[in-house]
Structure formats: structure tokens, C-alpha cells
Scaffold this motif. Sequence first.
Motif, short mmCIF file in Angstrom:
data_model
loop_
_atom_site.label_atom_id
_atom_site.label_comp_id
_atom_site.label_asym_id
_atom_site.label_seq_id
_atom_site.Cartn_x
_atom_site.Cartn_y
_atom_site.Cartn_z
N ASP A 203 0.94 0.84 -6.67
CA ASP A 203 0.87 -0.26 -5.70
C ASP A 203 1.75 -1.45 -6.05
O ASP A 203 2.14 -2.22 -5.17
CB ASP A 203 -0.58 -0.75 -5.58
N ASP B 295 -2.19 4.61 1.14
CA ASP B 295 -1.49 3.51 0.47
C ASP B 295 -0.23 3.10 1.21
O ASP B 295 0.24 1.99 1.08
CB ASP B 295 -1.22 3.82 -1.00
N GLN C 263 -1.53 0.66 3.66
CA GLN C 263 -1.83 -0.59 2.95
C GLN C 263 -0.54 -1.33 2.61
O GLN C 263 -0.44 -2.54 2.77
CB GLN C 263 -2.61 -0.28 1.67
N ASP C 264 0.44 -0.57 2.15
CA ASP C 264 1.72 -1.17 1.77
C ASP C 264 2.38 -1.84 2.98
O ASP C 264 2.94 -2.93 2.89
CB ASP C 264 2.62 -0.06 1.19
N ARG D 143 0.71 -5.07 3.67
CA ARG D 143 0.63 -5.98 2.53
C ARG D 143 1.30 -7.34 2.78
O ARG D 143 0.72 -8.38 2.52
CB ARG D 143 1.28 -5.27 1.34
#
Length: 891
Positions: free
Chosen positions: A78, A400, A403-404, A407
Amino acid sequence: MSGVNDIRSTFLNYFAANGHEPVASSPLVPRNDPTLMFTNAGMVQFKNVFTGLEKRPYSRATTAQKVVRAGGKHNDLDNVGYTARHHTFFEMLGNFSFGDYFKEEAINHAWNLVTGEFGLDKSRLLVTVYSEDEEAATLWKKIAGFSDDRIIRIPTSDNFWQMGDTGPCGPCSEIFYDQGESVWGGPPGSAEEDGDRFLEFWNLVFMQFEQQAPGQRVPLPRPSIDTGMGLERMAAILQGVHSNYDTDLFRTLIAAIEDVIGSKAEGDARASHRVIADHLRATAFLIADGVLPSNEGRGYVLRRIMRRAMRHAKLLGARDPVIYKLLPTLIAEMGRAYPELARAEALTTETIKLEEKRFLTTLDRGLALLGTATETMSAGDMLDGETAFKLYDTYGFPLDLTQDALRQRDISVDLSGFTDAMNRQKAEARASWAGSGEKAADTVWFEIREREGATEFLGYETERAEGEVRTIVKDGGELKEAKAGDEVSVVVNQTPFYGESGGQVGDTGTMSGEGVRFEVSDTQKVANGLFIHRGRVSEGVLKVGAALELVVDGDRRSKIRANHSATHLLHEGLREVLGTHVAQKGSMVSPDRLRFDFSHPKPMDAAELSRVEAMANDLILENAGITTRLMAVDDAIALGAMALFGEKYGDEVRVVSMGGAKESGGKAAYSIELCGGTHARATGDIGLVHILSESAVGAGVRRIEALTGEGARSYLQEQDARVRRVAAALKTTPAEIGDRVEGLVDERRKLEREVTELRKKLALAGDGAGQSGGSTAREVGGVSFLGRVLEGVSAKDLKGLVDEAKGSLGTGVVVFAGVADGKASIVVGVTPDLTDRFNAVDLVRAASEAIGGKGGGGRPDMAQAGGPDAANAGAAIDAVEKALGSQSVAA
Ligand code: SER
């Protein structure tokens, strides 16, 4: 000296000069630890050396180890791109002592290398030690002359290093470099420690314990040393840059990205360039070590890394696949230190390109959906789990990645909603297989498959690896343990054992650990990717949760590999010799032999067979390379791969090619097939192929069976010995036995004819040896009667003899009893003029009784019977004679 490649070699040379064995990096997929997803430190390959389980011929070693920290205990995924230091893939330089030197010498070496070879300014260095490790603090004072304020005592796990939940561990001491006041941050242990000013670049672990289970720590047999220096960090220090991404290697990669995508690494775009550069390395190194993108386990971590890089390429404006184009630059930079990168170049290029092509088709639509769903959101909001799951399930967005993507806008994802949606889908899947009519005994495998996921197959790369026992099954029920003598099936999380599929038999071998041994007699692949190892516990108690060493019977596997590769060569040969209507209809590849069924309407002749065999052997003599790549089915078929009609293939397929283009008549290689089996490394490994037979298996389907390697050689040797024996017996040379045998067969035929003639003559001439029952015709009941026992005359010759006797007698009754092979046959003949008085059938029945026969049959002029009592043949003739007399009286 400050280039990455120079730093690496300076480190290795320093320790080699100080008595350390330079050892190659181990693969990223650990072979010796089932609990680790990826090799996450230099010491992983030495894990068992530290604990004393494994012995090596050296007690000091040095390595440059490939490391991936994504997934598992150490996971940096992450942070990549957003910090100056984090990587998914990096190189760890290390020196190791296996019970040889300990703290003092380790600190001494570190100090000498850093301040001597690398020439770092002593005043910028400081260290941490574990708060309980006074000895280390004292040594730093002594060796480096540090005052107390440069030795920071840390009481937390930061200074107690553990490989994972289990394994060797110990207190550690980390060396930091102060980049100066211009960089924000405070020393370790301070409130500002997360800043970049104080950069940790080398960790010295004083290995003293082994964590065997939670709360269970035992001392190692001898204290040891494990150190790890981040090569990228050392490069940044030596090159005077504040970010690893500004070092020479990364600058080169980022320049290539700028070039290929046409976007400058400036402003916000820099994070994307960094992500791509980092993920390119992880991707290429993982693929080179045998990991391929998939939806589970390691393959899924790789897929996440790849797709994340692709989204960033998209952010930079790339519309078409681009990441694969960066590979040559990476290989130019790192290929000398890691030759596996160049070896896997074709596989890596195609794998990346394929993943890019596939994902780009849904990436745009997924991003559009994400855009709409979050249109009205602002910082601090949360995306619902349903949408995140839809992106995952329908558009291939790993969580992810979503999410990325959010972000930068500071939007989070509802993780529990995501998990709920995922669980709901699993429940639906369960309901569908539960209702699919699988046998109750089989549903246990589906349940295990769902709970444990697919078994990770490591056997393309290795025949030995550790695996963790996930369950033990006996008679359709799950057990916690099995004891010596039990026959059970075992499921592990990862295995080098090939599970029977695609005609290739399952592997055999052993699984063993301390005091326990399981003999694997077969491996099957069931329920969409679950490998079950069948066999018998031969020692100790096998328990769920145990980490075992899994060892495939390598000798057997080599033979299987050779046979499988030979099958491909024969397949291609058959198509060339017989035509392209030849298609595979089935195959069986075992260590001893191979069988290949194919469509062809008629038997092959000897010339065709020998051409097919010769073509395969030509390729074997060439020792052509055998390569495996992963492709989309359509691309593979476009390449000329032979796909099996009616076979189910996933989105991606393994493509096995053999031989060069020159023999192939236009295709990319001599043989190209979609195949999940295990193969020889080069055709030369097959040694030799010999076709044993060609036969029919059904309408329009033929089968060839063949041997390879050792098997073919010993078969041919035995065959040769047989030929020599025959030649010796025939008193000729092996080269001439064919003519000789043909001559003998002719001669025998001639002799047989002569014998038959002579027998007839003898039978008719009378008074010869082997006859009884009188020599010439006599008068019985007013007709001529000729009755004889003929030794050695078979039933089949009797009729002709009786016919001839009838002819020469003109009028009368003939009875011949042939005795051969311990049985008697009787033929009775009556000349036409007498058939109204005597019926041959009645007469032969009278005879039959005497020789223990069951009646007889025929026509009034000729009838036949047989029986087991050859000794009574004479009595049978007498019986006919008697019957004749009584009939004539009656007449
Ligand atoms: N195992 C330690 C680490 O990974 C030192 O090599 O940091």
C-alpha cells in the motif's frame, strides 16, 4: 562505486574476502517454508541451517537476495509510490554466520564495510539496539566509539526480528544514516521517527531463538548472525539522493516509462511512475520464479501488483499495453546479477502483455463505474461494499486497486460490506455445487476446496518444497490426525506433487517431518484445483497444521516428463506423416510408457510408423529447448497451438513449445500445444523414443504405445539379445535372420505338404507302420470293408483320405480312425451305391461310443465323430464292422 550493481558487488566481495561463501539468491517462492507467501528476507533460505536441521559445507555466507514484501507478514504494497523507501520487490544484501561468529564480529564487519569500503561519514551514523541487549550497546561503544546518545535502546518488536509467526528470531541492532536537517524527521524512538531524516539501512539480527509456535520460543543450537541491508537504500545514501526512486537504477526505469508512455515524471504523476517502476520489478522477478497471475494465493498477489501498475499507466495516459515494453530496460539493468530475468523474458513479456490486454478491456468501464459511484463524495466518505465487490467481481479490480484509486481523494471502502458481498457469492456457489448431483463422498472435496482455496502447485519449478497439512481425509470424513498404518488422503496448502490430469499420472513420493512420514502413492486433482495426496502414514502421527517436507520421487517424475514431451513430438510427427486430420483423442503418460490415441481411419503401415518415430528422434537428437508460456487461448491458437476439441480451458493457458521454427513449416515452433503437464527441459532429455505398437481402439481411432529413455533403451537391448540368440540358433548373422527365417518357413510348408502326401499314400497303401485294423479290404456283410487306425493323422486330413479310399475301392464302406494329440477322430465313408443300405451317420455313432465321444454327424455317405479315448480307436473300428455285419444280416 556508487551504482547499484557496484554496491552489490562491493558488499559481496567484502564478505567473500572475509571467509563468507557467496550463495545465490533463493527463489521468491520459498521452497523451505510453507508459512511464507514470498521470500521476505535473506535468511529465509538458511532457516533450517540456523535451527540445525540442515547442514551446509560452510558456516559463513553472503547473499544478494531477491525479496518481495507484498502479502503475508511483511507487506509494503500500500505504501509503494507514496514514500521514498517502500518497495514490493527489493534486494537485500546480507552476511550470515551459522554458529560461527556472533555479535562482536558482526558489528565489526558492519562498521568496517560502512565506514571503510562505502566511506560513510562516521558522524552521520547512529544505531538502535534492543533495550534488553546491553552487550550490543557495549560493543557499539567499543567498536564505533559511539557515545550513549548515538545508541538508542528500543523496547519494541522493531528491534526484535522475526521471520514470520514461526522460525528463527532474535534481538537486532539497526544502523541509521542521518540525512541532515534539511530532511524532516527525528531519530528512531522519537515522535518524528516516521520522517525521512534518519534512514535505517542495515539490520543486524543476533539470531538466538527459534519461535516454534506462539508463546513457544527455544534457544538455537548455536548463536548466529543474519544481517540485511537494503540495497536501494544504500544506493540512495551513496548517491546523495533522498529517495530510492532517485537512484541510478530507478532513474533509468522511470526514464523508460516516460519514454514509453510519453508522460514526464513530474508533480502528481511521479507517484505513478514510481509505482510502475516498482511493480515492474516485482512482476518480472515473480514471473521468472514461476508465479503466474491467477485469482488465488501468490498468483493473486502478483495480479494485484500488475493491475495496480496498469491503473497507474492509465492515469499517465497509456491506452494500450505498455508495461511489457519496459522489460528490456529492466533486463539491461539487472539481468547480469539475475540471469533468470533474461531466461524468462519470453514468458514474462507474454504474461504481462496478456494481463494488460485483458484488464484494459474492463479497466475503463470499472473506472467509469467508480467515478459515478463516488461523484458526489468528498474526503472522509466511504464507498459501499457492494460497489467495491462489483468492481472486484465484474471488472477485475482487486480491492487494494479500488482503495488506491480513492486514496488521493481520501475516500475509504466499506470493508465489511465487501466481505459480506463476497460471502454471499460463495454461499451461492456452494448451493450450486451441492445441487449438482456430486456423490456425497465427493462433496467433502468441494467443501475443503471452498475453505482452503486451490492448492498452489509448485511442481513446475521444483520437486521439493515444504507444505502445511490443511486436512486429512479418510472414508469421506475429515480427521485431525492419522497414525502409522492409516491409509488417508492429505491436503496441503502448496505442493510440488502433480495431480493426475491431462493424461499425466499423479506423482508419488514422501511427506515427512520430525518423527512422521507419509508415503504418497498417488496424487489426484479434484474439485477445480484441490490436490489430494493419497497414501499411508508409515511413521509417527500425521497432524493437521504440521509443516512437512514434500519430496516428489524425482526419478519417476523425470521419466514422466520425458514421456509427456515425447507424446507431443509423436503427435506432431503423426500430423506431418498422416495429415492434419490427426487429432488427439486421449493419452496416458506414466513413468513406464506412454499411450497416445488419435483420429485416423486406417491402420498405419510400418513405413509410416518408422517415419513418425524417426522424426521424433531427430528432434531429440537436436536437443531443442522446451519452453512454457502463458497465453490467452485465442493467441495460443493463432500461434498454431494444437488445442483439444471439447477440452475446457481457462482464460489463460500454458503453451508448451518444442523445437525451432525451421522444422515447423511456418509455425513458431515444431510443436506447440496447450498443456498443463510437466515437461523435460530440452528434447534431449527424452533420450530416445521407440514405438512399441499401433492398434485400433474404436472406429476411426488408433492408438500408439511407446517407450522413451531408459525404458526404450533396455527394451531395445533385450530385443537385440533375442535377435542374437535367434541368429545363433539359426547359425546365421542377425542381419540375415529375416531371409533365413523366410527360407525356413517355405521349407517347412513344403515339408508339411510332403508329409501329408506321404501319410495319404501310407494310409492307402496299407501295411505301414502305425497302422492297425488290417491292411486291405475285407468282405463284411456282403460288402467290401476297409477299417484302419492311422497314427498322427488329424481329423482335418481324415476326410480326404476316406474319400480317396472310397474312390479306389469303387464300392464298400471305409472307416478310418485318426489318432493325434491323445484324441481319436473317426470318419466313416459309404460309397453311393450302398447308401440305401448303410447310413454313415449310424455307423459313426457306433464308433463314437467306443472312443468316449458324444455321437457324431454328417451325411449318409460320409460322417464324422470324435472322442477322448484314443486307446480305443481299434475298438471303434471293430464296432463299425460289427454294426455292418448285423445290419447286413438284418437286410
Ligand atoms: N532478517 C533481517 C531483516 O530482514 C535481517 O536480514 O531485516
